[in-house]
Design a protein around this motif. Sequence first.
Motif, PDB file in Angstrom:
ATOM      1  N   PRO A  85       0.790  -1.220   0.000  1.00 26.01           N
ATOM      2  CA  PRO A  85       0.000   0.000   0.000  1.00 26.01           C
ATOM      3  C   PRO A  85       0.834   1.287   0.000  1.00 26.01           C
ATOM      4  CG  PRO A  85      -0.113  -1.053   2.150  1.00 26.01           C
ATOM      5  CD  PRO A  85       0.635  -1.981   1.245  1.00 26.01           C
ATOM      6  N   ARG A  86       2.090   1.206   0.433  1.00 31.43           N
ATOM      7  CA  ARG A  86       2.912   2.417   0.479  1.00 31.43           C
ATOM      8  C   ARG A  86       3.609   2.681  -0.852  1.00 31.43           C
ATOM      9  NH1 ARG A  86       6.954   3.279   5.337  1.00 31.43           N
ATOM     10  NH2 ARG A  86       7.995   1.459   4.442  1.00 31.43           N
ATOM     11  N   CYS A  87       4.299   1.678  -1.398  1.00 33.51           N
ATOM     12  CA  CYS A  87       5.087   1.910  -2.617  1.00 33.51           C
ATOM     13  C   CYS A  87       4.417   1.372  -3.880  1.00 33.51           C
ATOM     14  CB  CYS A  87       6.478   1.302  -2.473  1.00 33.51           C
ATOM     15  SG  CYS A  87       6.507  -0.514  -2.437  1.00 33.51           S
ATOM     16  N   GLY A  88       3.503   0.417  -3.724  1.00 30.23           N
ATOM     17  CA  GLY A  88       2.832  -0.162  -4.890  1.00 30.23           C
ATOM     18  C   GLY A  88       3.687  -1.150  -5.654  1.00 30.23           C
ATOM     19  N   GLU A  89       4.858  -1.466  -5.132  1.00 33.87           N
ATOM     20  CA  GLU A  89       5.793  -2.349  -5.839  1.00 33.87           C
ATOM     21  C   GLU A  89       5.895  -3.736  -5.213  1.00 33.87           C
ATOM     22  OE1 GLU A  89       7.328  -1.491  -8.700  1.00 33.87           O
ATOM     23  OE2 GLU A  89       6.284   0.436  -8.610  1.00 33.87           O
TER      24      GLU A  89
END
Length: 125
Positions: free
Chosen positions: A18-22
Motif C-alpha cells: 500500500p505504500r510503494c505499490g511495488e
Amino acid sequence: MNATPPSPIATGLAGRCPRCGEGHLFSGFLTLADTCESCGLDYSFADSGDGPAVLIMFPVGTIVVLLWLLTDALFGFPFIVHILLWFPTTIILSIALLRPFKGVMINLQYKAGARPGGGPGEMEG
C-alpha cells in the motif's frame, strides 16, 4: 518510490504494497507477508478479519441465484443439473475474489492509518 501515493484499490487488486505499490502484499495465497520487500513497510497493522469473505458473499450469492433462476426459467434443468452447475461456480467465484478483496481491504486500512489494536480493556486517552 512514487511522488504520489498509489491507489489503494489498484494496489489491493494487484496484491501490492500500500505504500510503494511495488512489493508483494502476500507471501502465500491468503498469507500476508511480514514486510514489503521493496520499501520495508511492516504489515503488522493489517487485520482484514472476515471482512473480505463477508463482502464476497453478497455479490457471489446474488450472481449465482440470479443465474440459477434465469437458467431454470429458460431451460427448466433438473435440480441435480443446477447443483452441478452452480455449486462449483460459487466455489470458483469465491476463491477468485477473496485475495483481491483482502488486498483492497488491507490497502484501505493502511490509507486510513490503521494500527494494531490493544488488548481488551486497553484504552488510549
